[in-house]
Design a protein around this motif. Structure first.
Motif, PDB file in Angstrom:
ATOM      1  N   SER A   1      23.772  62.911 -35.570  1.00  0.00           N
ATOM      2  CA  SER A   1      23.256  64.261 -35.760  1.00  0.00           C
ATOM      3  C   SER A   1      23.751  65.172 -34.649  1.00  0.00           C
ATOM      4  CB  SER A   1      21.721  64.238 -35.752  1.00  0.00           C
ATOM      5  OG  SER A   1      21.210  65.555 -35.684  1.00  0.00           O
ATOM      6  N   ASN A   2      24.111  66.391 -35.000  1.00  0.00           N
ATOM      7  CA  ASN A   2      24.519  67.374 -34.010  1.00  0.00           C
ATOM      8  C   ASN A   2      23.340  68.113 -33.396  1.00  0.00           C
ATOM      9  OD1 ASN A   2      27.499  67.479 -33.737  1.00  0.00           O
ATOM     10  ND2 ASN A   2      27.437  67.836 -35.949  1.00  0.00           N
ATOM     11  N   ALA A   3      22.130  67.667 -33.681  1.00  0.00           N
ATOM     12  CA  ALA A   3      20.934  68.341 -33.177  1.00  0.00           C
ATOM     13  C   ALA A   3      20.684  68.052 -31.701  1.00  0.00           C
ATOM     14  CB  ALA A   3      19.711  67.928 -33.998  1.00  0.00           C
ATOM     15  N   THR A   4      21.296  66.996 -31.146  1.00  0.00           N
ATOM     16  CA  THR A   4      21.110  66.643 -29.746  1.00  0.00           C
ATOM     17  C   THR A   4      22.460  66.566 -29.053  1.00  0.00           C
ATOM     18  OG1 THR A   4      21.260  64.246 -30.106  1.00  0.00           O
ATOM     19  CG2 THR A   4      19.086  65.280 -30.379  1.00  0.00           C
ATOM     20  N   GLU A   5      22.454  66.708 -27.729  1.00  0.00           N
ATOM     21  CA  GLU A   5      23.689  66.595 -26.965  1.00  0.00           C
ATOM     22  C   GLU A   5      24.263  65.190 -27.080  1.00  0.00           C
ATOM     23  OE1 GLU A   5      27.022  66.846 -24.965  1.00  0.00           O
ATOM     24  OE2 GLU A   5      25.830  68.531 -25.711  1.00  0.00           O
ATOM     25  N   GLU A   6      23.396  64.192 -27.099  1.00  0.00           N
ATOM     26  CA  GLU A   6      23.876  62.820 -27.259  1.00  0.00           C
ATOM     27  C   GLU A   6      24.629  62.663 -28.581  1.00  0.00           C
ATOM     28  OE1 GLU A   6      22.169  58.211 -27.246  1.00  0.00           O
ATOM     29  OE2 GLU A   6      20.803  59.915 -27.093  1.00  0.00           O
ATOM     30  N   GLY A   7      24.068  63.224 -29.654  1.00  0.00           N
ATOM     31  CA  GLY A   7      24.738  63.150 -30.939  1.00  0.00           C
ATOM     32  C   GLY A   7      26.045  63.926 -30.956  1.00  0.00           C
ATOM     33  N   ARG A   8      26.036  65.104 -30.340  1.00  0.00           N
ATOM     34  CA  ARG A   8      27.265  65.913 -30.307  1.00  0.00           C
ATOM     35  C   ARG A   8      28.375  65.210 -29.528  1.00  0.00           C
ATOM     36  NH1 ARG A   8      23.245  69.956 -29.884  1.00  0.00           N
ATOM     37  NH2 ARG A   8      23.367  69.994 -27.604  1.00  0.00           N
ATOM     38  N   SER A   9      28.013  64.536 -28.426  1.00  0.00           N
ATOM     39  CA  SER A   9      29.028  63.827 -27.650  1.00  0.00           C
ATOM     40  C   SER A   9      29.599  62.651 -28.435  1.00  0.00           C
ATOM     41  CB  SER A   9      28.443  63.345 -26.327  1.00  0.00           C
ATOM     42  OG  SER A   9      27.442  62.371 -26.540  1.00  0.00           O
ATOM     43  N   THR A  10      28.785  62.039 -29.286  1.00  0.00           N
ATOM     44  CA  THR A  10      29.283  60.959 -30.139  1.00  0.00           C
ATOM     45  C   THR A  10      30.265  61.484 -31.174  1.00  0.00           C
ATOM     46  OG1 THR A  10      27.216  59.723 -29.869  1.00  0.00           O
ATOM     47  CG2 THR A  10      28.594  59.141 -31.759  1.00  0.00           C
ATOM     48  N   ASN A  11      30.026  62.680 -31.641  1.00  0.00           N
ATOM     49  CA  ASN A  11      30.876  63.245 -32.688  1.00  0.00           C
ATOM     50  C   ASN A  11      32.213  63.766 -32.159  1.00  0.00           C
ATOM     51  OD1 ASN A  11      28.931  62.680 -34.616  1.00  0.00           O
ATOM     52  ND2 ASN A  11      27.916  64.667 -34.363  1.00  0.00           N
ATOM     53  N   ARG A  12      32.280  64.081 -30.873  1.00  0.00           N
ATOM     54  CA  ARG A  12      33.538  64.554 -30.286  1.00  0.00           C
ATOM     55  C   ARG A  12      34.414  63.341 -29.962  1.00  0.00           C
ATOM     56  NH1 ARG A  12      29.666  67.980 -27.503  1.00  0.00           N
ATOM     57  NH2 ARG A  12      29.749  66.588 -25.690  1.00  0.00           N
ATOM     58  N   ARG A  13      35.449  63.137 -30.764  1.00  0.00           N
ATOM     59  CA  ARG A  13      36.235  61.915 -30.623  1.00  0.00           C
ATOM     60  C   ARG A  13      37.599  62.085 -31.265  1.00  0.00           C
ATOM     61  NH1 ARG A  13      33.271  61.868 -35.192  1.00  0.00           N
ATOM     62  NH2 ARG A  13      33.938  60.609 -36.975  1.00  0.00           N
ATOM     63  N   VAL A  14      38.446  61.075 -31.066  1.00  0.00           N
ATOM     64  CA  VAL A  14      39.725  60.960 -31.757  1.00  0.00           C
ATOM     65  C   VAL A  14      39.687  59.656 -32.543  1.00  0.00           C
ATOM     66  CG1 VAL A  14      42.209  60.641 -31.491  1.00  0.00           C
ATOM     67  CG2 VAL A  14      41.010  62.307 -30.070  1.00  0.00           C
ATOM     68  N   THR A  15      40.103  59.701 -33.796  1.00  0.00           N
ATOM     69  CA  THR A  15      40.081  58.508 -34.634  1.00  0.00           C
ATOM     70  C   THR A  15      41.501  58.132 -35.050  1.00  0.00           C
ATOM     71  OG1 THR A  15      37.891  59.072 -35.490  1.00  0.00           O
ATOM     72  CG2 THR A  15      39.172  57.481 -36.758  1.00  0.00           C
ATOM     73  N   LEU A  16      41.808  56.853 -34.975  1.00  0.00           N
ATOM     74  CA  LEU A  16      43.054  56.317 -35.533  1.00  0.00           C
ATOM     75  C   LEU A  16      42.759  55.765 -36.919  1.00  0.00           C
ATOM     76  CD1 LEU A  16      44.670  54.320 -32.572  1.00  0.00           C
ATOM     77  CD2 LEU A  16      44.771  56.759 -33.044  1.00  0.00           C
ATOM     78  N   VAL A  17      43.525  56.198 -37.904  1.00  0.00           N
ATOM     79  CA  VAL A  17      43.319  55.759 -39.294  1.00  0.00           C
ATOM     80  C   VAL A  17      44.649  55.248 -39.828  1.00  0.00           C
ATOM     81  CG1 VAL A  17      42.585  56.444 -41.604  1.00  0.00           C
ATOM     82  CG2 VAL A  17      41.513  57.510 -39.592  1.00  0.00           C
ATOM     83  N   ARG A  18      44.617  54.068 -40.414  1.00  0.00           N
ATOM     84  CA  ARG A  18      45.850  53.537 -41.006  1.00  0.00           C
ATOM     85  C   ARG A  18      46.313  54.418 -42.152  1.00  0.00           C
ATOM     86  NH1 ARG A  18      48.239  48.469 -41.327  1.00  0.00           N
ATOM     87  NH2 ARG A  18      46.454  47.430 -40.359  1.00  0.00           N
ATOM     88  N   GLN A  19      47.582  54.735 -42.171  1.00  0.00           N
ATOM     89  CA  GLN A  19      48.136  55.554 -43.273  1.00  0.00           C
ATOM     90  C   GLN A  19      48.246  54.713 -44.553  1.00  0.00           C
ATOM     91  OE1 GLN A  19      51.677  57.868 -42.503  1.00  0.00           O
ATOM     92  NE2 GLN A  19      51.094  58.276 -40.382  1.00  0.00           N
TER      93      GLN A  19
END
Length: 264
Positions: A246-264
């Motif tokens: 959830s973006n309702a908390t700073e903890e949640g927002r920090s979890t959502n800020r990321r880079v993801t590697l996805v197999r093509q």
């Protein structure tokens, strides 16, 4: 009058020091409070929140201090059971090595001991010494990335750092970039999407653009610094569209800020 709630609250982590003072007889809660307030101001603390008497609300003490103080003295067990003339202050001292946050609650509380009553002003001072989190202690290795990509098709990474609202990769990101490069060098058949994610602070259009620029920056670093073939990498920015929390908390927002590697 309905249930009282706080408009805003913060969850803090750090070293906690809690001290309970009983003021000398005849000292009012206002006098005790003003002395602390002046001392904090002189030390450079910035006020975050303050209230007094009815402003704080009838059940302020029981809401803030839900657990009785774990001190052997009987005074600490009885404190703030029925506070009068209450006053509260929260203040912060910004420091590069970690902020200090102080909360101060002062009230007169009648304390009875063997039929004798003491009407003293009582001050509860709580000091939280915050420290920047030390990062880089847990590393997602190339082998871990390969395992997750094989089993799930993707992996989220948190070791690539950006300043707020910027897309330039910050120092300290080298270790994670090196592991991504090693993954791609070990498996030359693996092509990936580099997907940038943000929280939901700001407009959708802004975050989509920001996450795209950050994904592009990661590819630029992998190509220029580690010699990865650019045809194996595709950058995509999805902004806040794929949150993990959830973006309702700073903890949640920090979890959502990321880079993801996805197999093509």
């Amino acid at each position: 009058s309905g249930k009282r709630t706080f408009a805003e609250k913060q969850v803090l982590e750090g070293k906690l020091t809690r001290i309970l003072y009983v003021a000398p007889e005849g000292r009012s809660s206002l006098e005790v409070f003003r002395n602390y307030e002046l001392a904090l101001n002189n030390a450079g603390f910035e006020s975050m929140f303050t209230c007094s008497r009815k402003e704080c609300g009838r059940f302020f003490a029981s809401t803030i201090y839900q657990q009785k103080l774990s001190n052997r003295g009987q005074m600490s067990e009885m404190v703030f059971v029925s506070p009068e003339d209450q006053r509260f202050l929260a203040a912060k001292l910004p420091r590069a090595e970690g902020d200090i946050v102080v909360s101060l609650y002062v009230a007169v509380n009648g304390f009875t001991n063997f039929k004798e009553t003491y009407n003293h002003a009582i001050a509860l001072l709580e000091i939280i010494e915050m420290q920047p989190l030390e990062t880089g202690k847990v590393t997602v290795t190339a082998d871990v990335m390969a395992r997750d990509i094989d089993s799930k098709g993707h992996i989220s990474l948190y070791g690539i750092y950006f300043d707020t609202a910027k897309s330039e990769i910050k120092p300290g990101s080298e270790e994670m970039l090196q592991e991504i490069a090693e993954l791609l060098q070990q498996d030359t058949e693996l092509d990936v999407f580099i997907v940038g994610h943000t929280d939901n602070v700001g407009s959708l259009e802004y975050n989509l653009d920001l996450s795209q620029r950050r994904a592009d920056a990661v590819i630029g670093a992998l190509v220029e610094q580690y010699g990865i073939e650019p045809s194996r990498l595709i950058a995509k920015g999805v902004g806040p569209l794929a949150p993990l929390s959830s973006n309702a908390t700073e903890e949640g927002r920090s979890t959502n800020r990321r880079v993801t590697l996805v197999r093509q």
